[in-house]
Design a protein around this motif. Structure first.
Motif, PDB file in Angstrom:
ATOM      1  N   ASP A 276     -14.234 -49.658  23.740  1.00 32.16           N
ATOM      2  CA  ASP A 276     -15.283 -48.589  23.611  1.00 32.16           C
ATOM      3  C   ASP A 276     -14.856 -47.798  22.434  1.00 32.16           C
ATOM      4  OD1 ASP A 276     -16.249 -45.769  23.883  1.00 32.16           O
ATOM      5  OD2 ASP A 276     -16.615 -46.250  26.101  1.00 32.16           O
ATOM      6  N   VAL A 277     -16.093 -47.572  21.613  1.00 33.24           N
ATOM      7  CA  VAL A 277     -15.890 -46.936  20.512  1.00 33.24           C
ATOM      8  C   VAL A 277     -15.339 -45.542  20.463  1.00 33.24           C
ATOM      9  CG1 VAL A 277     -17.977 -45.919  20.246  1.00 33.24           C
ATOM     10  CG2 VAL A 277     -17.060 -46.536  18.022  1.00 33.24           C
ATOM     11  N   THR A 278     -15.467 -45.042  21.645  1.00 28.67           N
ATOM     12  CA  THR A 278     -14.623 -43.754  21.626  1.00 28.67           C
ATOM     13  C   THR A 278     -13.336 -43.373  22.448  1.00 28.67           C
ATOM     14  OG1 THR A 278     -15.775 -43.105  23.965  1.00 28.67           O
ATOM     15  CG2 THR A 278     -16.903 -42.475  21.956  1.00 28.67           C
TER      16      THR A 278
ATOM     17  N   VAL B  93      -8.251 -33.204  25.630  1.00 26.68           N
ATOM     18  CA  VAL B  93      -8.099 -34.473  26.273  1.00 26.68           C
ATOM     19  C   VAL B  93      -8.305 -35.544  25.311  1.00 26.68           C
ATOM     20  CG1 VAL B  93      -8.513 -35.963  28.166  1.00 26.68           C
ATOM     21  CG2 VAL B  93      -8.194 -33.511  28.400  1.00 26.68           C
ATOM     22  N   VAL B  94      -7.338 -36.609  25.434  1.00 24.27           N
ATOM     23  CA  VAL B  94      -7.730 -37.869  24.583  1.00 24.27           C
ATOM     24  C   VAL B  94      -8.187 -38.756  25.491  1.00 24.27           C
ATOM     25  CG1 VAL B  94      -6.520 -39.853  23.408  1.00 24.27           C
ATOM     26  CG2 VAL B  94      -5.553 -37.597  22.839  1.00 24.27           C
TER      27      VAL B  94
ATOM     28  N   ILE C  43     -11.175 -35.195  22.869  1.00 25.03           N
ATOM     29  CA  ILE C  43     -12.655 -34.410  23.340  1.00 25.03           C
ATOM     30  C   ILE C  43     -11.971 -32.923  23.518  1.00 25.03           C
ATOM     31  CG2 ILE C  43     -14.131 -34.372  25.076  1.00 25.03           C
ATOM     32  CD1 ILE C  43     -14.062 -37.274  25.130  1.00 25.03           C
ATOM     33  N   ARG C  44     -12.728 -31.840  22.846  1.00 23.40           N
ATOM     34  CA  ARG C  44     -12.158 -30.389  23.158  1.00 23.40           C
ATOM     35  C   ARG C  44     -13.287 -29.871  23.693  1.00 23.40           C
ATOM     36  NH1 ARG C  44      -8.180 -29.062  18.683  1.00 23.40           N
ATOM     37  NH2 ARG C  44      -8.040 -30.665  17.220  1.00 23.40           N
TER      38      ARG C  44
ATOM     39  N   ALA D  89      -3.774 -32.888  25.131  1.00 21.85           N
ATOM     40  CA  ALA D  89      -3.151 -33.072  24.137  1.00 21.85           C
ATOM     41  C   ALA D  89      -3.257 -31.766  23.058  1.00 21.85           C
ATOM     42  CB  ALA D  89      -4.291 -34.017  23.345  1.00 21.85           C
ATOM     43  N   VAL D  90      -3.976 -30.672  23.208  1.00 18.32           N
ATOM     44  CA  VAL D  90      -4.091 -29.687  22.553  1.00 18.32           C
ATOM     45  C   VAL D  90      -4.345 -28.663  23.403  1.00 18.32           C
ATOM     46  CG1 VAL D  90      -4.516 -30.662  20.287  1.00 18.32           C
ATOM     47  CG2 VAL D  90      -6.403 -30.183  21.777  1.00 18.32           C
TER      48      VAL D  90
END
Length: 363
Positions: A78-80, A69-70, A85-86, A56-57
């Protein structure tokens, strides 16, 4: 992200924060060594699955590489889910191996009892090992040393963590990087159950001799008023009575209070260990039989059996001056003791109504 799998019911599996962090680390370290980010980036999970993750970035300079990554949790609530997440990777000192750091949105351990030392980033042991293995593989492929500093961060992670157990467990500043298989099974609620276990570990490490498994915030308030227990002795049991009881069976404390609403504890009284409305139901006929055994007459029993809800049964019994709440509490206590299988744990049960009023107790 590729490698989509589904349950027999057609629900999509997802990927844990640990799998996402591993993928991001793999991409970032590859770029640090080669100047190019693999996209998508493939990893190998502990059970052999080989998912690939889109980046993603990404960013690269002379000192470090960052990839993100997303998280896709599949069809699990799931809350996440959707979190970015980098991983930022830098070269470390020769011979130091992989050193982990908590970036923004990843928590730090501040209490004993967790599988990580106090002061460590909340990156759990299995994700750490998975990251180490992938760093070693990238190093072997691209003539690297494998001596790196890996900083994991989660955008908006500190705010997301407030919706988890982390503050109560003493994990401050953000989320935990979790996962033992790398795969999220829809509606397994594995993260919640794992948090229950870690909550028991933290309470034991703190030396608490009395913990309470509560179905929600109202029952927590009731137990706090009754016993003055500290927050980290309160286990947010939710619907997972079985998770609390089975883990305490192997890791006992001297005393357990179970507290919850009349309907949920009526299900525990019937032997159900998952109290979710979609996975167990209140048996009004058994409540009617319980009311009879508690001194009710046949007319009361029939009205309860033909009623609509557990709350209606409770109100009918109260109007007839029959202690149905106490009877349900005792049956729930007996069910809990049976699951504990002789573990030396004194159990009491507190039953409340929706307002938090105690309507039944058993010791």
């Amino acid at each position: 992200m590729t490698g989509e799998r589904r349950t027999p019911e057609g629900l999509r599996y997802g990927w844990t924060t640990g799998a996402c962090a591993t993928a991001a680390t793999t991409a970032a370290y590859t770029a640090l060594l080669t100047g190019e980010f693999p996209d998508p980036v493939g990893i190998t999970l502990p059970k052999g699955q080989t998912p690939a993750f889109a980046l993603a970035v990404e960013s690269l300079d002379a000192e470090s590489a960052m990839a993100g990554v997303v998280k896709d949790a599949g069809d699990d609530p799931d809350v996440t889910h959707g979190a970015l997440i980098r991983a930022t990777v830098r070269h470390g000192e020769p011979g130091t191996g992989v050193a982990f750091r908590a970036g923004p949105g990843v928590g730090t351990v501040t209490k004993a009892g967790l599988p990580l030392a106090v002061g460590e980033p909340a990156i759990n042991p299995v994700p750490r090992q998975l990251i180490r293995e992938h760093v070693a593989a990238v190093a072997a492929s691209h003539n690297g040393t494998g001596d790196v500093i890996v900083e994991i961060s989660v955008d908006n992670g500190e705010e997301l963590a407030r919706k988890t157990w982390n503050p109560r467990l003493g994990i401050l500043g953000g989320l935990s990087i979790l996962g033992t298989t790398g795969v999220v099974v829809p509606y397994s609620c594995s993260a919640w159950i794992d948090s229950i276990r870690r909550g028991i570990d933290v309470a034991r490490a703190a030396g608490y001799r009395h913990v309470a498994g509560c179905t929600g915030s109202t029952s927590e308030k009731t137990v706090t008023a009754l016993y003055g227990l500290p927050e980290d002795a309160l286990l947010d049991m939710g619907d997972f009575a079985g998770a609390v009881l089975k883990y305490l069976r192997r890791h006992p404390v001297p005393r357990l209070t179970i507290a919850g609403g009349f309907g949920k504890l009526s299900k525990l009284a019937d032997g159900h260990l998952d109290l979710h409305s979609g996975r167990s139901q209140v048996d009004l006929r058994k409540l009617a039989d319980t009311a009879l055994a508690a001194g009710g007459d046949a007319d009361l029993a029939e009205r309860i059996a033909e009623g609509n809800t557990a709350l209606e049964a409770l109100r009918l019994a109260e109007a007839a001056d029959v202690p149905l709440g106490d009877a349900v509490a005792e049956r729930a206590r007996q069910a809990a003791v049976e699951v504990l299988r002789g573990a030396e744990i004194a159990v009491d049960v507190v039953v409340i109504d929706r307002a938090g009023t105690i309507v039944g107790r058993a010791h």
